[in-house]
Design a protein around this motif. Structure first.
Motif, PDB file in Angstrom:
ATOM      1  N   CYS A   1       2.225   8.506   4.390  1.00  0.00           N
ATOM      2  CA  CYS A   1       1.137   7.526   4.388  1.00  0.00           C
ATOM      3  C   CYS A   1      -0.219   8.236   4.443  1.00  0.00           C
ATOM      4  O   CYS A   1      -0.536   8.895   5.438  1.00  0.00           O
ATOM      5  CB  CYS A   1       1.284   6.568   5.567  1.00  0.00           C
ATOM      6  SG  CYS A   1       2.812   5.595   5.484  1.00  0.00           S
ATOM      7  N   ASN A   2      -0.964   8.117   3.400  1.00  0.00           N
ATOM      8  CA  ASN A   2      -2.294   8.699   3.315  1.00  0.00           C
ATOM      9  C   ASN A   2      -3.217   8.009   4.333  1.00  0.00           C
ATOM     10  O   ASN A   2      -3.448   6.805   4.257  1.00  0.00           O
ATOM     11  CB  ASN A   2      -2.835   8.501   1.894  1.00  0.00           C
ATOM     12  CG  ASN A   2      -4.175   9.169   1.683  1.00  0.00           C
ATOM     13  OD1 ASN A   2      -4.970   9.296   2.606  1.00  0.00           O
ATOM     14  ND2 ASN A   2      -4.423   9.600   0.457  1.00  0.00           N
TER      15      ASN A   2
ATOM     16  N   LYS B   1       0.817  -1.222   0.000  1.00  0.00           N
ATOM     17  CA  LYS B   1       0.000   0.000   0.000  1.00  0.00           C
ATOM     18  C   LYS B   1       0.845   1.264   0.000  1.00  0.00           C
ATOM     19  O   LYS B   1       0.497   2.273  -0.614  1.00  0.00           O
ATOM     20  CB  LYS B   1      -0.924   0.029   1.232  1.00  0.00           C
ATOM     21  CG  LYS B   1      -2.088  -0.950   1.186  1.00  0.00           C
ATOM     22  CD  LYS B   1      -3.155  -0.516   0.214  1.00  0.00           C
ATOM     23  CE  LYS B   1      -4.326  -1.509   0.264  1.00  0.00           C
ATOM     24  NZ  LYS B   1      -5.135  -1.458  -0.961  1.00  0.00           N
TER      25      LYS B   1
ATOM     26  N   ASP C   1      -6.301   8.019   4.656  1.00  0.00           N
ATOM     27  CA  ASP C   1      -7.482   7.391   4.078  1.00  0.00           C
ATOM     28  C   ASP C   1      -7.203   5.929   3.730  1.00  0.00           C
ATOM     29  O   ASP C   1      -8.069   5.065   3.847  1.00  0.00           O
ATOM     30  CB  ASP C   1      -7.925   8.141   2.816  1.00  0.00           C
ATOM     31  CG  ASP C   1      -8.464   9.529   3.139  1.00  0.00           C
ATOM     32  OD1 ASP C   1      -8.877   9.732   4.299  1.00  0.00           O
ATOM     33  OD2 ASP C   1      -8.451  10.388   2.250  1.00  0.00           O
ATOM     34  N   LYS C   2      -5.961   5.656   3.294  1.00  0.00           N
ATOM     35  CA  LYS C   2      -5.591   4.288   2.930  1.00  0.00           C
ATOM     36  C   LYS C   2      -5.494   3.384   4.149  1.00  0.00           C
ATOM     37  O   LYS C   2      -5.650   2.167   4.048  1.00  0.00           O
ATOM     38  CB  LYS C   2      -4.248   4.271   2.190  1.00  0.00           C
ATOM     39  CG  LYS C   2      -4.316   4.713   0.745  1.00  0.00           C
ATOM     40  CD  LYS C   2      -2.958   4.468   0.077  1.00  0.00           C
ATOM     41  CE  LYS C   2      -2.990   4.842  -1.391  1.00  0.00           C
ATOM     42  NZ  LYS C   2      -1.680   4.589  -2.040  1.00  0.00           N
TER      43      LYS C   2
END
Length: 402
Positions: free
Chosen positions: A359-360, A286, A362-363
């Motif tokens: 690191c987003n 991810k 939302d992910k």
């Protein structure tokens, strides 16, 4: 444990020692190869390592010949690049493989070898189930000479019968297991690892340590895998710090290479529950985090969050780490082990979180299903609340909901 059925096979012939790369042309010749294709990455070419291998064939004219060099391999063994590598092999009219690199290169070549054996055009279409596991005797020997040269001491991919391949069509890492995709011969030449940067040395070393940990605590562990796992743990503890802080120490480099090969052998031969790798695969895919670094950050947090899984065998593990007089109380012993691992990680200058990565958030909400659907989680489903606890810790979040 010793009365339970298990199968143990270490197929690859390991050639260990400074300068052992000089045996490469004779190895290819002895395996029946005449037209070898070399696979590597641009970083190794820029570092001058690829040239050291090419020169071996220039110094020995005649057969075997080096008929092509493919250096477009990137982090993670990507399906699209494996497809290109297979086409390159055919264009060169190659008959043998040389894999020079870390886990991504070594696994890429395994994928190419399997593709050619199966007559495939796109490996990704054959890996749509996440795990493809072919076992002997149904899986037969692949008669393509294959030598792997490790340039990192972490994945142990030079000897393992498993390739972790990023399938872009699925957006996740998939596992290919076949008892004959691994190399016929492996070269562990510490001279080729002395230029590895300290940080990469550190997190690849933690990758090897994590293989040994997951092998030792596997429900399928047996006396033979224990022998490899425990000895590799001892060697990593004894030599990792030296390899990181004094990269030119040939002895430390050689011992880390051997430990890496032993750790993955144990890991693959009792493959079952692998909660650390399960999380590392999904998080790495991810957020593009190197696999070894993901393992290094996750290792103590996962052990701390799943105590029931580790407590039954924790004392033997503590002894292998070299902890003096570990507590006889399993819970206290586990706490000592976790503190030891965090201290070792700090001593080799590795982070304890993923704060350095963009690191987003939302992910992050997608990680629980990603971890549950990752092929590495097929044997052991980590509870969602445990996953969210670990994610909150390693991403330094106040809380996310399962």
């Amino acid at each position: 444990m010793s009365t339970s059925f298990f199968q143990f096979s270490v197929r690859t012939v390991v050639n260990s020692g400074a300068g052992s790369r000089t045996l490469l042309p004779e190895m290819i010749k002895g395996l029946g190869g005449k037209r070898a294709v070399l696979y590597t990455d641009k970083g190794l070419t820029q570092a001058g390592i690829t040239k050291k291998i090419i020169e071996l064939f220039e110094l020995m004219p005649g057969m075997p010949q080096l008929v092509g060099v493919f250096e477009d391999i990137e982090q993670d063994a990507k399906g699209e690049i494996i497809n290109r590598g297979a086409r390159f092999f055919k264009e060169c009219n190659g008959d043998s493989f040389i894999a020079l690199g870390g886990g991504s290169v070594l696994d890429t070549v395994k994928g190419i070898k399997w593709m050619i054996h199966k007559g495939l055009d796109d490996i990704r279409d054959a890996l749509l189930t996440g795990n493809v596991m072919e076992w002997w005797p149904e899986a037969q020997y692949i008669p393509i000479p294959h030598v792997a040269i490790a340039t990192t001491a972490g994945t142990g991919a030079e000897v393992s019968p498993v390739a972790v391949i990023l399938n872009e069509k699925l957006g996740m890492k998939t596992n290919l297991l076949h008892p004959f995709i691994n190399a016929d011969m492996a070269i562990l030449d510490p001279d080729l690892t002395v230029g590895l940067p300290p940080k990469i040395t550190a997190f690849t070393g933690f990758d090897a340590l994590t293989h040994a940990v997951e092998a030792y605590f596997s429900p399928k562990a047996n006396p033979m895998t224990d022998a490899y796992a425990l000895q590799s743990i001892r060697m990593i503890v004894d030599h990792l710090k030296t390899a990181v802080h004094n990269g030119s120490d040939i002895s430390a480099r050689a011992n880390m290479l051997m430990a890496s090969s032993m750790a993955i052998s144990a890991f693959c031969l009792c493959l079952n529950a692998v909660p650390i790798h399960n999380m590392a695969h999904a998080i790495g895919a991810k957020f593009n985090i190197p696999h070894g670094l993901a393992n290094a950050v996750l290792l103590p947090n996962v052990m701390e969050s799943l105590p029931a899984y580790y407590l039954p065998r924790i004392n033997g593990f503590a002894q292998a780490l070299g902890i003096v007089n570990p507590s006889e109380q399993p819970e206290e012993c586990l706490a000592e082990v976790i503190e030891y691992i965090r201290d070792l990680r700090k001593a080799v200058n590795l982070p304890d979180t993923f704060a350095e990565f963009d690191c987003n958030e939302d992910k992050l909400h997608l990680l629980v299903p990603a971890i549950h659907h990752d092929p590495a989680g097929v044997f052991f489903k980590i509870p969602a609340d445990i996953i969210t606890k670990v994610i909150n810790e390693v991403f330094e979040l106040k809380a996310i909901e399962a």
